[in-house]
Design an enzyme around this catalytic site. Sequence first.
Site, PDB file in Angstrom:
ATOM      1  N   GLU A   1       3.816  -9.630  14.191  1.00 31.58           N
ATOM      2  CA  GLU A   1       3.668  -9.876  15.815  1.00 31.58           C
ATOM      3  C   GLU A   1       3.554 -11.619  15.492  1.00 31.58           C
ATOM      4  OE1 GLU A   1      -0.646  -9.051  15.328  1.00 31.58           O
ATOM      5  OE2 GLU A   1      -1.021  -9.350  17.464  1.00 31.58           O
TER       6      GLU A   1
ATOM      7  N   ARG B   1       0.946  -1.158  -0.102  1.00 29.25           N
ATOM      8  CA  ARG B   1       0.665  -0.307   0.071  1.00 29.25           C
ATOM      9  C   ARG B   1       0.897   1.371   0.436  1.00 29.25           C
ATOM     10  NH1 ARG B   1      -3.326  -3.048   3.529  1.00 29.25           N
ATOM     11  NH2 ARG B   1      -2.078  -2.707   5.087  1.00 29.25           N
TER      12      ARG B   1
HETATM   13  P1  AMP Z   1       4.339  -2.135  11.965  1.00 29.23           P
HETATM   14  O1  AMP Z   1       5.497  -2.192  11.385  1.00 29.23           O
HETATM   15  O2  AMP Z   1       3.957  -2.659  13.000  1.00 29.23           O
HETATM   16  O3  AMP Z   1       4.215  -0.614  12.195  1.00 29.23           O
HETATM   17  O4  AMP Z   1       3.106  -2.395  10.513  1.00 29.23           O
HETATM   18  C1  AMP Z   1       3.222  -1.083   9.154  1.00 29.23           C
HETATM   19  C2  AMP Z   1       2.736  -2.206   7.896  1.00 29.23           C
HETATM   20  O5  AMP Z   1       1.528  -2.918   8.708  1.00 29.23           O
HETATM   21  C3  AMP Z   1       2.044  -0.827   7.463  1.00 29.23           C
HETATM   22  O6  AMP Z   1       2.692  -1.458   6.059  1.00 29.23           O
HETATM   23  C4  AMP Z   1       0.660  -0.928   7.494  1.00 29.23           C
HETATM   24  O7  AMP Z   1       0.297  -1.542   5.822  1.00 29.23           O
HETATM   25  C5  AMP Z   1       0.702  -2.710   7.910  1.00 29.23           C
HETATM   26  N1  AMP Z   1      -0.843  -2.113   8.897  1.00 29.23           N
HETATM   27  C6  AMP Z   1      -0.272  -2.278   9.967  1.00 29.23           C
HETATM   28  N2  AMP Z   1      -0.902  -1.999  11.332  1.00 29.23           N
HETATM   29  C7  AMP Z   1      -2.315  -2.194  10.455  1.00 29.23           C
HETATM   30  C8  AMP Z   1      -3.571  -2.107  10.690  1.00 29.23           C
HETATM   31  N3  AMP Z   1      -4.523  -1.739  12.026  1.00 29.23           N
HETATM   32  N4  AMP Z   1      -4.379  -1.142   9.936  1.00 29.23           N
HETATM   33  C9  AMP Z   1      -4.024  -1.316   8.589  1.00 29.23           C
HETATM   34  N5  AMP Z   1      -2.451  -1.772   8.015  1.00 29.23           N
HETATM   35  C10 AMP Z   1      -1.559  -1.505   9.544  1.00 29.23           C
END
Ligand code: AMP
Length: 174
Positions: A99, A62
Site C-alpha cells: 500500500e 503467517r
Molecule cells: P496482498 O499482497 O495484498 O495480497 O497481502 C497479503 C499478505 O498481507 C498476506 O501475507 C497477509 O498475511 C497480509 N494481509 C494483507 N491484508 C491483510 C488483512 N486484512 N488481514 C490480515 N492479513 C493481511
Amino acid sequence: MTPHLALRAAVRDVIDFPKPGIVFKDITPILANATLFHDSISLLCDFTRHLKIDKVAGIDARGFIFAAAVADRLGAGFVPIRKKGKLPWKTRENSYALEYGDAIIEIHEDAVQAGESILLVDDLIATGGTAVAAAQLLTGLGAKLVGISVLIELSFLGGRSKLTPHPVYTVLTY
Ligand code: AMP
C-alpha cells in the site's frame, strides 16, 4: 457447526490494524484451538487431493504456520519464501508493491528444482501482490506451480485475477 462455519466464526476482525482503514483478519484464535487448527489444515489439503505435490512453499511469516503443517500432512517438503535479508544461502529476490512503498521477498536458489510440483500456501490473499511475487520466484526457478491455497481470500480486492493462470483455492471468502 461445520468446520467452515466454525473457522469463520473464529476469525477475529481487528479494526484499524496495522493502520487506519485496514480490517485485519486475526487468525490466532484458529491457531490456539486444536480442533480448528487441525480442520484448517485438512481443508487446505482437501484442494490438493488430485494433485501431485513435491514441495509446499510458504510465505513469511503467517504463511509458514499453515504451509509447514500442510507439507507435513501431504508428505511433502517445505520451502520458506522470506522477507529480504533472512535467508543465509544464495537467493533470488522479487519486489512487489505494498500500500505504501515496496517490499522484497527471497527464496534460496536451490530450494526447488526445475520441473518440481509446488503448492504455494499463505494465510490470506488481499491485493494478491505477495502471492504474485512468490509465484514468480517459484516459476522463475523452473518449478511447476500446481496451485495456491490460502485460508482467507478478501475477494473484493481482486487478488485472484492477478494470479491467472494458477489455480487459487481458498477456504474462507469475504
Ligand atoms: P496482498 O499482497 O495484498 O495480497 O497481502 C497479503 C499478505 O498481507 C498476506 O501475507 C497477509 O498475511 C497480509 N494481509 C494483507 N491484508 C491483510 C488483512 N486484512 N488481514 C490480515 N492479513 C493481511
